[in-house]
Design a protein around this motif. Structure first.
Motif, PDB file in Angstrom:
ATOM      1  N   GLN A 223       3.568 -25.448  12.169  1.00 29.85           N
ATOM      2  CA  GLN A 223       3.320 -24.070  12.483  1.00 29.85           C
ATOM      3  C   GLN A 223       3.845 -23.693  13.866  1.00 29.85           C
ATOM      4  O   GLN A 223       4.205 -22.615  14.082  1.00 29.85           O
ATOM      5  CB  GLN A 223       1.686 -23.839  12.349  1.00 29.85           C
ATOM      6  CG  GLN A 223       0.946 -24.016  11.174  1.00 29.85           C
ATOM      7  CD  GLN A 223      -0.631 -24.147  11.198  1.00 29.85           C
ATOM      8  OE1 GLN A 223      -1.047 -24.587  12.035  1.00 29.85           O
ATOM      9  NE2 GLN A 223      -1.007 -24.046   9.865  1.00 29.85           N
ATOM     10  N   ARG A 224       3.699 -24.614  14.654  1.00 25.14           N
ATOM     11  CA  ARG A 224       4.510 -24.361  16.171  1.00 25.14           C
ATOM     12  C   ARG A 224       5.579 -24.062  16.025  1.00 25.14           C
ATOM     13  O   ARG A 224       6.282 -23.090  16.893  1.00 25.14           O
ATOM     14  CB  ARG A 224       3.991 -25.529  17.085  1.00 25.14           C
ATOM     15  CG  ARG A 224       2.489 -25.640  17.587  1.00 25.14           C
ATOM     16  CD  ARG A 224       2.201 -26.398  18.687  1.00 25.14           C
ATOM     17  NE  ARG A 224       2.695 -27.876  18.554  1.00 25.14           N
ATOM     18  CZ  ARG A 224       2.030 -28.900  18.197  1.00 25.14           C
ATOM     19  NH1 ARG A 224       0.684 -28.581  17.825  1.00 25.14           N
ATOM     20  NH2 ARG A 224       2.401 -29.933  17.548  1.00 25.14           N
ATOM     21  N   THR A 225       6.590 -24.794  15.336  1.00 25.00           N
ATOM     22  CA  THR A 225       7.719 -24.665  15.187  1.00 25.00           C
ATOM     23  C   THR A 225       8.237 -23.250  14.363  1.00 25.00           C
ATOM     24  O   THR A 225       8.971 -22.537  14.974  1.00 25.00           O
ATOM     25  CB  THR A 225       8.518 -25.595  14.252  1.00 25.00           C
ATOM     26  OG1 THR A 225       8.374 -26.984  14.609  1.00 25.00           O
ATOM     27  CG2 THR A 225      10.097 -25.420  14.117  1.00 25.00           C
ATOM     28  N   SER A 226       7.367 -22.675  13.452  1.00 22.22           N
ATOM     29  CA  SER A 226       7.658 -21.619  12.887  1.00 22.22           C
ATOM     30  C   SER A 226       7.243 -20.432  13.648  1.00 22.22           C
ATOM     31  O   SER A 226       7.733 -19.284  13.494  1.00 22.22           O
ATOM     32  CB  SER A 226       6.755 -21.578  11.622  1.00 22.22           C
ATOM     33  OG  SER A 226       5.205 -21.409  11.971  1.00 22.22           O
ATOM     34  N   MET A 227       6.594 -20.797  14.768  1.00 20.18           N
ATOM     35  CA  MET A 227       6.326 -19.557  15.681  1.00 20.18           C
ATOM     36  C   MET A 227       7.436 -19.201  16.734  1.00 20.18           C
ATOM     37  O   MET A 227       7.775 -18.051  16.897  1.00 20.18           O
ATOM     38  CB  MET A 227       5.038 -19.917  16.587  1.00 20.18           C
ATOM     39  CG  MET A 227       3.680 -20.160  15.607  1.00 20.18           C
ATOM     40  SD  MET A 227       2.444 -20.538  17.212  1.00 20.18           S
ATOM     41  CE  MET A 227       0.740 -20.773  15.934  1.00 20.18           C
ATOM     42  N   SER A 228       8.345 -20.164  16.768  1.00 13.06           N
ATOM     43  CA  SER A 228       9.541 -20.183  17.360  1.00 13.06           C
ATOM     44  C   SER A 228      10.574 -19.690  16.655  1.00 13.06           C
ATOM     45  O   SER A 228      11.666 -19.017  17.301  1.00 13.06           O
ATOM     46  CB  SER A 228       9.836 -21.170  18.369  1.00 13.06           C
ATOM     47  OG  SER A 228      10.023 -22.423  17.264  1.00 13.06           O
ATOM     48  N   ASP A 229      10.533 -19.951  15.517  1.00  9.88           N
ATOM     49  CA  ASP A 229      11.976 -19.728  14.563  1.00  9.88           C
ATOM     50  C   ASP A 229      11.549 -18.430  13.830  1.00  9.88           C
ATOM     51  O   ASP A 229      12.847 -18.269  12.824  1.00  9.88           O
ATOM     52  CB  ASP A 229      12.408 -20.953  13.878  1.00  9.88           C
ATOM     53  CG  ASP A 229      11.336 -21.318  12.745  1.00  9.88           C
ATOM     54  OD1 ASP A 229      10.485 -20.356  12.281  1.00  9.88           O
ATOM     55  OD2 ASP A 229      11.265 -22.429  12.203  1.00  9.88           O
ATOM     56  N   GLY A 230      10.774 -17.747  13.747  1.00  7.90           N
ATOM     57  CA  GLY A 230      10.632 -16.442  13.163  1.00  7.90           C
ATOM     58  C   GLY A 230      10.096 -16.561  11.790  1.00  7.90           C
ATOM     59  O   GLY A 230      10.060 -15.598  10.790  1.00  7.90           O
ATOM     60  N   THR A 231       9.728 -17.847  11.170  1.00  6.99           N
ATOM     61  CA  THR A 231       9.103 -17.973   9.941  1.00  6.99           C
ATOM     62  C   THR A 231       7.551 -18.322   9.816  1.00  6.99           C
ATOM     63  O   THR A 231       7.052 -18.632   8.644  1.00  6.99           O
ATOM     64  CB  THR A 231       9.837 -19.283   9.407  1.00  6.99           C
ATOM     65  OG1 THR A 231       9.386 -20.494  10.254  1.00  6.99           O
ATOM     66  CG2 THR A 231      11.314 -19.174   9.223  1.00  6.99           C
ATOM     67  N   PHE A 232       6.985 -17.818  10.865  1.00  9.04           N
ATOM     68  CA  PHE A 232       5.422 -17.938  10.867  1.00  9.04           C
ATOM     69  C   PHE A 232       4.865 -17.046   9.994  1.00  9.04           C
ATOM     70  O   PHE A 232       5.063 -15.961   9.860  1.00  9.04           O
ATOM     71  CB  PHE A 232       4.886 -17.424  12.346  1.00  9.04           C
ATOM     72  CG  PHE A 232       3.411 -17.712  12.727  1.00  9.04           C
ATOM     73  CD1 PHE A 232       2.954 -18.916  12.525  1.00  9.04           C
ATOM     74  CD2 PHE A 232       2.639 -16.550  13.069  1.00  9.04           C
ATOM     75  CE1 PHE A 232       1.520 -19.342  12.629  1.00  9.04           C
ATOM     76  CE2 PHE A 232       1.169 -16.827  13.470  1.00  9.04           C
ATOM     77  CZ  PHE A 232       0.692 -18.138  13.014  1.00  9.04           C
ATOM     78  N   ALA A 233       3.687 -17.841   9.333  1.00  8.01           N
ATOM     79  CA  ALA A 233       3.135 -17.347   8.218  1.00  8.01           C
ATOM     80  C   ALA A 233       1.825 -16.679   8.378  1.00  8.01           C
ATOM     81  O   ALA A 233       1.118 -16.159   7.682  1.00  8.01           O
ATOM     82  CB  ALA A 233       2.956 -18.290   7.176  1.00  8.01           C
TER      83      ALA A 233
END
Length: 314
Positions: free
Chosen positions: A176-186
């Motif tokens: 989830q932390r990674t997705s917050m930075s790569d634009g894929t956060f759900a």
């Protein structure tokens, strides 16, 4: 055990009010499970309100009774009242999100969702602090006989530990932390499952994961020490009418202490199992070994407690 039953008319009114208002939602949630076929995060949408309603009613009634034995100070009264308010806030948000068809926990997908989850997170934190304050009073009081006193002291401490497990759930995963930075956060920051995504296959009634670890299991076990251990003390007192060795207050107190250590061990064991991503019903060798060792130690402790009574105990 007369001390346990006295003072019923002085039970904390705000907590009893919360229990009374929440109790009908047990029936309403059951009706929702029957007539509303919506599914949210892999579970019937009304399952969460049902579980929280049952838990809040039990918890609020327990604290309402317990406050009758605490000092008549403003801090004790205000803390209990604050806990009642925080329980109400949390449950209103849970039901409100169900009516919206939205996930209540960990949901920051929209500004409104984020505000509501933020309010819940603050309520959970303050709720834990409030229970810590009440625990301070419980640890300094004698309530009933020695068995009841130690059951409440141990139950309060273990319950605090069980509540604290909620903070582990609120922590975003590495994905989830990674997705917050790569634009894929759900829009979900936190989880209760370990090793698998939330929303997979679940156990009936409890809704716990059957394919991975689930932090709600030690959370549940730990919180309800506040009911389980005092009920054990009550059961031992009732059994004393038929089992002579239990007529000694020291015997019951020692058994409660052994049971409290075992209950704390069980809470730790289920937490260890969950953190390793292991389903409750599919323990591996180390879990079975640890569980067997814990059971053996509790049994040995119970035997030792009854064999080392002071001379003259009745």
């Amino acid at each position: 055990m007369n001390a346990i039953l006295r003072g019923a008319m002085r039970w904390h009114r705000p907590l009893m009010l919360v229990a009374a208002v929440t109790a009908p939602f047990v029936v309403l949630s059951l009706a929702g499970l029957v007539f509303d076929d919506r599914v949210l995060v892999g579970a019937p949408i009304w399952l969460k309100p049902l579980k929280f309603a049952v838990s809040i009613v039990i918890y609020a009634v327990t604290l309402a009774w317990l406050t009758t034995y605490l000092p008549r100070t403003r801090l004790a009264r205000w803390t209990a009242t604050a806990i009642a308010i925080l329980l109400a806030i949390e449950y209103v948000i849970i039901v409100g999100q169900v009516l919206r068809g939205r996930q209540s926990h960990f949901n920051v997908a929209t500004p409104l969702d984020a505000v509501l989850w933020g309010a819940m997170a603050v309520s959970i934190t303050l709720l834990w602090i409030g229970n810590l304050v009440l625990a301070f009073f419980v640890m300094r009081r004698r309530i009933g006989d020695a068995a009841v006193t130690w059951a409440l002291r141990a139950g309060t401490v273990i319950s605090l530990a069980g509540m604290a497990i909620a903070f582990l759930m609120a922590k975003p995963t590495s994905e989830q932390r990674t997705s917050m930075s790569d634009g894929t956060f759900a829009g979900i920051a936190g989880r209760h499952s370990v090793g698998v995504a939330d929303g997979g296959p679940i156990m009936p009634v409890t809704g716990w994961s059957t394919t991975g670890g689930d932090l709600r299991i030690p959370h549940f076990v730990g919180i309800h020490a506040l009911q389980a251990l005092p009920l054990l003390a009550l059961a031992l007192a009732l059994l004393a009418a038929w089992i002579p060795v239990l007529r000694a207050e020291s015997a019951r107190a020692r058994l409660v202490l052994v049971a409290s250590a075992g209950y704390a061990g069980l809470t730790g064991l289920t937490l260890w199992q969950a953190l390793r991503g292991q389903p409750l019903l599919h323990p591996d060798g180390p879990t079975l070994l640890a569980g067997g060792a814990l059971a053996a130690l509790v049994a040995a402790g119970a035997v030792f407690a009854l064999r080392t009574l002071p001379s003259g105990s009745e």
